[in-house]
Design a protein around this motif. Structure first.
Motif, PDB file in Angstrom:
ATOM      1  N   LEU A   1       0.816  -1.235   0.063  1.00 52.17           N
ATOM      2  CA  LEU A   1      -0.152   0.042  -0.076  1.00 52.17           C
ATOM      3  C   LEU A   1       0.914   1.257  -0.053  1.00 52.17           C
ATOM      4  O   LEU A   1       1.629   1.337   0.844  1.00 52.17           O
ATOM      5  CB  LEU A   1      -0.731   0.062   1.383  1.00 52.17           C
ATOM      6  N   VAL A   2       0.589   2.316  -0.808  1.00 45.93           N
ATOM      7  CA  VAL A   2       1.252   3.419  -0.861  1.00 45.93           C
ATOM      8  C   VAL A   2       0.510   4.564  -0.369  1.00 45.93           C
ATOM      9  O   VAL A   2      -0.575   4.733  -0.821  1.00 45.93           O
ATOM     10  CB  VAL A   2       1.763   3.897  -2.548  1.00 45.93           C
TER      11      VAL A   2
ATOM     12  N   ASP B   1      -3.786  -8.340   5.618  1.00 45.03           N
ATOM     13  CA  ASP B   1      -2.940  -9.171   4.544  1.00 45.03           C
ATOM     14  C   ASP B   1      -1.516  -8.033   3.767  1.00 45.03           C
ATOM     15  O   ASP B   1      -1.165  -8.569   2.742  1.00 45.03           O
ATOM     16  CB  ASP B   1      -3.648  -9.741   3.433  1.00 45.03           C
ATOM     17  N   VAL B   2      -1.978  -6.856   4.047  1.00 48.56           N
ATOM     18  CA  VAL B   2      -1.184  -5.838   3.755  1.00 48.56           C
ATOM     19  C   VAL B   2       0.150  -5.986   3.972  1.00 48.56           C
ATOM     20  O   VAL B   2       0.316  -5.852   5.518  1.00 48.56           O
ATOM     21  CB  VAL B   2      -1.728  -4.416   3.902  1.00 48.56           C
ATOM     22  N   ARG B   3       1.108  -6.473   3.416  1.00 47.60           N
ATOM     23  CA  ARG B   3       2.589  -6.541   3.815  1.00 47.60           C
ATOM     24  C   ARG B   3       3.466  -5.268   4.036  1.00 47.60           C
ATOM     25  O   ARG B   3       4.325  -5.336   4.843  1.00 47.60           O
ATOM     26  CB  ARG B   3       3.343  -7.518   2.946  1.00 47.60           C
TER      27      ARG B   3
ATOM     28  N   LEU C   1      -2.321   3.840   9.411  1.00 42.54           N
ATOM     29  CA  LEU C   1      -1.506   2.855   9.991  1.00 42.54           C
ATOM     30  C   LEU C   1      -2.115   1.903  10.832  1.00 42.54           C
ATOM     31  O   LEU C   1      -1.910   0.726  11.297  1.00 42.54           O
ATOM     32  CB  LEU C   1      -0.224   3.446  10.068  1.00 42.54           C
ATOM     33  N   SER C   2      -2.969   2.657  11.857  1.00 39.07           N
ATOM     34  CA  SER C   2      -3.493   2.044  12.705  1.00 39.07           C
ATOM     35  C   SER C   2      -4.361   0.853  12.545  1.00 39.07           C
ATOM     36  O   SER C   2      -5.011   0.052  13.229  1.00 39.07           O
ATOM     37  CB  SER C   2      -4.458   2.926  13.543  1.00 39.07           C
ATOM     38  N   TYR C   3      -5.053   0.566  11.103  1.00 34.97           N
ATOM     39  CA  TYR C   3      -5.806  -0.467  10.679  1.00 34.97           C
ATOM     40  C   TYR C   3      -4.718  -1.592   9.997  1.00 34.97           C
ATOM     41  O   TYR C   3      -5.389  -2.460   9.671  1.00 34.97           O
ATOM     42  CB  TYR C   3      -6.488   0.097   9.523  1.00 34.97           C
ATOM     43  N   LEU C   4      -3.520  -1.532  10.204  1.00 36.54           N
ATOM     44  CA  LEU C   4      -2.844  -2.319   9.480  1.00 36.54           C
ATOM     45  C   LEU C   4      -1.553  -2.895  10.362  1.00 36.54           C
ATOM     46  O   LEU C   4      -0.599  -2.621  10.487  1.00 36.54           O
ATOM     47  CB  LEU C   4      -1.942  -1.907   8.149  1.00 36.54           C
ATOM     48  N   PRO C   5      -2.217  -3.861  11.378  1.00 36.36           N
ATOM     49  CA  PRO C   5      -1.195  -4.439  12.306  1.00 36.36           C
ATOM     50  C   PRO C   5      -0.293  -5.194  11.715  1.00 36.36           C
ATOM     51  O   PRO C   5       1.052  -5.257  12.533  1.00 36.36           O
ATOM     52  CB  PRO C   5      -2.241  -5.251  13.168  1.00 36.36           C
ATOM     53  N   ASN C   6      -0.254  -5.838  10.894  1.00 33.16           N
ATOM     54  CA  ASN C   6       0.799  -6.611  10.099  1.00 33.16           C
ATOM     55  C   ASN C   6       1.859  -6.003   9.235  1.00 33.16           C
ATOM     56  O   ASN C   6       2.749  -6.771   8.552  1.00 33.16           O
ATOM     57  CB  ASN C   6       0.416  -8.073   9.739  1.00 33.16           C
ATOM     58  N   ALA C   7       1.603  -4.750   9.059  1.00 34.29           N
ATOM     59  CA  ALA C   7       2.283  -4.311   7.829  1.00 34.29           C
ATOM     60  C   ALA C   7       3.765  -3.466   8.268  1.00 34.29           C
ATOM     61  O   ALA C   7       3.780  -2.685   9.483  1.00 34.29           O
ATOM     62  CB  ALA C   7       1.602  -2.935   7.192  1.00 34.29           C
TER      63      ALA C   7
END
Length: 334
Positions: A61-62, A112-114, A129-135
């Motif tokens: 994700l950019v 699933d966003v790496r 970023l708060s929605y993307l725990p694994n990124a």
């Protein structure tokens, strides 16, 4: 096959001069003062992110947009000088535009966003970023080094609570050598199809992302280009509060030269609010890529905006058109 999707993640209310006043006195401390005090010339602009689905590297994700708390609990979220500089209704975000919902409509999960590549560390690019725990957050080394820097000694470049949502941060230092007219680059993917290019100016370490697609290339410009029209920076410039403004103009000229070198290059700006985004770019990228016919339509549209010499046609020069409501929200001509 690589796919790239345009993702709308809400909107933000900005003074017209923030986007278009750089040639009209919106520079330095005066720009900060006018940004804080001009309450009668607002426009609403979208917040665009771009999702890259790479067959080997997964989801990249950019930029990450904004989050619900930033928008709907603005006064509680922001503290210090940031609370006084920004209006309570600075952001607009519906449940349908929240990052997880926007990704779900494309068939993906936020989990699933790496990687998240942040073009820079401003609030409307890292709030999600708060929605993307694994990124893994990927930013330039210069951006990271300057994260504690304060404009004029009091205005922070980065609001730290938003950055704290990133659990893993990787900085890049452009180790892949020259690319086209750029003296340095970084390969984000092992196959070289996604590259990072340094475009300092909007912030000290701002970057752009270049994606090789089937028959064309896409340059995700972040805020180096707020809109397509900002490519003609002799006619349109954003405001500039920092000492690095000349760098932004140099970065825009580099993008213009890259566009001349790569005729099939398509630009994907961060906040374009014109027909370019909504009638041409976004519909094609809603399905993961642009057809040859859609790219031809984009070229035809560009000819209505730019002269052969790269200047704006007179009718394409942005002008503020006042609104009729008490909120002083207008729109932009062209």
């Amino acid at each position: 096959m690589i796919k790239v999707f345009s993702v709308r993640l809400g909107s933000t209310k900005v003074p017209f001069g923030q986007f278009y006043g750089g040639l009209d006195g919106w520079r330095g401390m005066q720009a900060v003062y006018r940004f804080a005090t001009d309450k009668k010339h607002f426009i609403i602009v979208p917040i665009h992110a771009y999702l890259i689905d790479h067959p080997e590297e997964g989801l990249i994700l950019v930029d990450a947009g904004i989050n619900w708390q930033q928008t709907h609990e603005h006064g509680d979220y922001y503290r210090g000088i940031a609370h006084y500089l920004f209006d309570e209704d600075e952001y607009q975000l519906s449940r349908e535009e929240e990052l997880p919902a926007a990704l779900a409509r494309l068939g993906y999960r936020a989990e699933d966003v790496r990687k998240v590549v942040a073009t820079h560390l401003h609030e409307d690019h890292i709030g999600g970023l708060s929605y993307l725990p694994n990124a893994e957050l990927v930013i330039s080394k210069d951006e990271w080094t300057n994260r504690h820097w304060k404009l004029f000694g009091f205005l922070p470049m980065v609001y730290q609570p938003s950055l704290e949502a990133a659990r893993k941060i990787t900085t890049i230092d452009y180790d892949a050598g020259a690319h086209q007219n750029f003296a340095a680059s970084h390969d984000l993917t092992a196959d070289g199809t996604v590259k990072v290019l340094p475009t300092p100016g909007h912030t000290p370490g701002h970057l752009c992302v270049l994606v090789q697609l089937d028959g064309y290339q896409l340059l995700i410009t972040g805020d180096t280009l707020y809109t397509l029209r900002h490519l003609a920076n002799d006619d349109v410039q954003a405001f500039g509060a920092g000492d690095w403004v000349p760098n932004q103009n140099a970065s825009i000229r580099q993008i213009a030269e890259l566009r001349r070198r790569i005729p099939e290059l398509i630009l994907a700006p961060g906040h374009d609010h014109s027909d370019y985004q909504f009638k041409h770019l976004a519909p094609g990228l809603a399905k993961g890529g642009l057809t040859p016919e859609e790219r031809a339509a984009i070229r035809a549209y560009e000819e209505t905006v730019f002269t052969a010499g790269g200047r704006l046609h007179p009718e394409a020069v942005p002008r503020y058109l006042p609104g009729t409501g008490a909120d002083h929200v207008g729109r932009v001509s062209g």
